[in-house]
Design an enzyme around this catalytic site. Sequence first.
Site, PDB file in Angstrom:
ATOM      1  N   ARG A   1      13.150  -8.025  11.136  1.00 38.22           N
ATOM      2  CA  ARG A   1      12.186  -7.438  12.053  1.00 38.22           C
ATOM      3  C   ARG A   1      11.603  -8.535  12.936  1.00 38.22           C
ATOM      4  O   ARG A   1      11.309  -9.640  12.463  1.00 38.22           O
ATOM      5  CB  ARG A   1      11.057  -6.751  11.279  1.00 38.22           C
ATOM      6  CG  ARG A   1      11.441  -5.415  10.712  1.00 38.22           C
ATOM      7  CD  ARG A   1      10.311  -4.772   9.941  1.00 38.22           C
ATOM      8  NE  ARG A   1       9.013  -4.871  10.615  1.00 38.22           N
ATOM      9  CZ  ARG A   1       7.921  -4.228  10.207  1.00 38.22           C
ATOM     10  NH1 ARG A   1       7.977  -3.462   9.134  1.00 38.22           N
ATOM     11  NH2 ARG A   1       6.792  -4.359  10.842  1.00 38.22           N
TER      12      ARG A   1
ATOM     13  N   ARG B   1      -1.605 -11.445  11.727  1.00 38.48           N
ATOM     14  CA  ARG B   1      -1.938 -10.136  11.153  1.00 38.48           C
ATOM     15  C   ARG B   1      -2.889 -10.284   9.974  1.00 38.48           C
ATOM     16  O   ARG B   1      -3.821  -9.474   9.800  1.00 38.48           O
ATOM     17  CB  ARG B   1      -0.657  -9.419  10.724  1.00 38.48           C
ATOM     18  CG  ARG B   1       0.140  -8.865  11.896  1.00 38.48           C
ATOM     19  CD  ARG B   1       1.608  -8.701  11.580  1.00 38.48           C
ATOM     20  NE  ARG B   1       1.886  -7.741  10.531  1.00 38.48           N
ATOM     21  CZ  ARG B   1       3.075  -7.603   9.960  1.00 38.48           C
ATOM     22  NH1 ARG B   1       4.097  -8.367  10.320  1.00 38.48           N
ATOM     23  NH2 ARG B   1       3.260  -6.704   9.016  1.00 38.48           N
TER      24      ARG B   1
ATOM     25  N   ARG C   1     -10.812   1.280   9.010  1.00 36.63           N
ATOM     26  CA  ARG C   1     -10.552  -0.147   9.198  1.00 36.63           C
ATOM     27  C   ARG C   1     -11.834  -0.924   9.470  1.00 36.63           C
ATOM     28  O   ARG C   1     -11.835  -2.153   9.415  1.00 36.63           O
ATOM     29  CB  ARG C   1      -9.578  -0.360  10.362  1.00 36.63           C
ATOM     30  CG  ARG C   1      -8.173   0.161  10.114  1.00 36.63           C
ATOM     31  CD  ARG C   1      -7.284  -0.122  11.310  1.00 36.63           C
ATOM     32  NE  ARG C   1      -5.947   0.451  11.167  1.00 36.63           N
ATOM     33  CZ  ARG C   1      -4.934  -0.152  10.576  1.00 36.63           C
ATOM     34  NH1 ARG C   1      -5.102  -1.367  10.073  1.00 36.63           N
ATOM     35  NH2 ARG C   1      -3.756   0.416  10.482  1.00 36.63           N
TER      36      ARG C   1
ATOM     37  N   ARG D   1      11.927 -11.904   4.736  1.00 35.62           N
ATOM     38  CA  ARG D   1      12.628 -10.640   4.514  1.00 35.62           C
ATOM     39  C   ARG D   1      13.718 -10.394   5.561  1.00 35.62           C
ATOM     40  O   ARG D   1      13.560 -10.723   6.733  1.00 35.62           O
ATOM     41  CB  ARG D   1      11.640  -9.463   4.573  1.00 35.62           C
ATOM     42  CG  ARG D   1      10.554  -9.500   3.538  1.00 35.62           C
ATOM     43  CD  ARG D   1       9.718  -8.245   3.533  1.00 35.62           C
ATOM     44  NE  ARG D   1       9.066  -7.959   4.813  1.00 35.62           N
ATOM     45  CZ  ARG D   1       8.070  -7.083   4.981  1.00 35.62           C
ATOM     46  NH1 ARG D   1       7.624  -6.422   3.924  1.00 35.62           N
ATOM     47  NH2 ARG D   1       7.538  -6.873   6.161  1.00 35.62           N
TER      48      ARG D   1
ATOM     49  N   LYS E   1       0.817  -1.212   0.000  1.00 30.28           N
ATOM     50  CA  LYS E   1       0.000   0.000   0.000  1.00 30.28           C
ATOM     51  C   LYS E   1       0.853   1.266   0.000  1.00 30.28           C
ATOM     52  O   LYS E   1       0.586   2.198  -0.758  1.00 30.28           O
ATOM     53  CB  LYS E   1      -0.930   0.029   1.223  1.00 30.28           C
ATOM     54  CG  LYS E   1      -1.987  -1.046   1.261  1.00 30.28           C
ATOM     55  CD  LYS E   1      -3.029  -0.786   2.328  1.00 30.28           C
ATOM     56  CE  LYS E   1      -2.452  -0.652   3.713  1.00 30.28           C
ATOM     57  NZ  LYS E   1      -1.794  -1.897   4.182  1.00 30.28           N
TER      58      LYS E   1
END
Length: 228
Positions: free
Chosen positions: A171, A182, A98, A137, A23
Amino acid sequence: MDGSDTPRAGANLVLLGPPGAGKGTQARMLEEQFGLVQLSTGDLLRAAVAAGTEAGRQAKAVMEAGDLVSDAIVIAILRDRLSEPDCAGGVILDGFPRTTVQAEALDGLLAEIGQGIRAAISLEVDDAAMVTRISGRYTCGGCGEGYHDSFKVPSRLGICDKCGGTEMKRRADDNAETVEQRLRAYHAQTAPLISYYESRGVLARVDAMAEIEAVARELNAIVAKAVA
């Protein structure tokens, strides 16, 4: 920005998509292409607190108490921001609304100023592929170059191609279990919101698993029609 892409007043868009769907990247490109202003809830809250507005002071007190900022405060902050000159041509809302309650409050706010949502764009993802994409990642601790366990590994294992650094960082929340949580939370919250905008005839769906350039082309076509 090409003159033919200049949006008419109040060309407001909602960008929907789970964490990792791209996004932020796409919103920045749309800003540049169409002269819109990207607004994210986090940035709005921080700016309002820093500016010391009435709504910002309320938000600061709530956050310092460890509580969640209410929808009413967020709407008040958004109302202040939309009144600023750079938002006259329209905005891209990223991360808000949301829920359908927030969407209804947003519609009410925009109606007050004679505007509305021109398009709500849902960046659609494959959950399993997203888990692989995000959980793999990592970055070089020295220069920030990004890598991935499957899609982009350094030429020499553990050594950054760009700066030669050997400290790689991940992370803490980029792990499969957290990503799955999530995604579940996003779908639970957003499924009603997608129905909300679909019922109003402004929903568009984009395959966010495609290459960034392909996603950008599809988004550009949708937004060009919405702001014309």
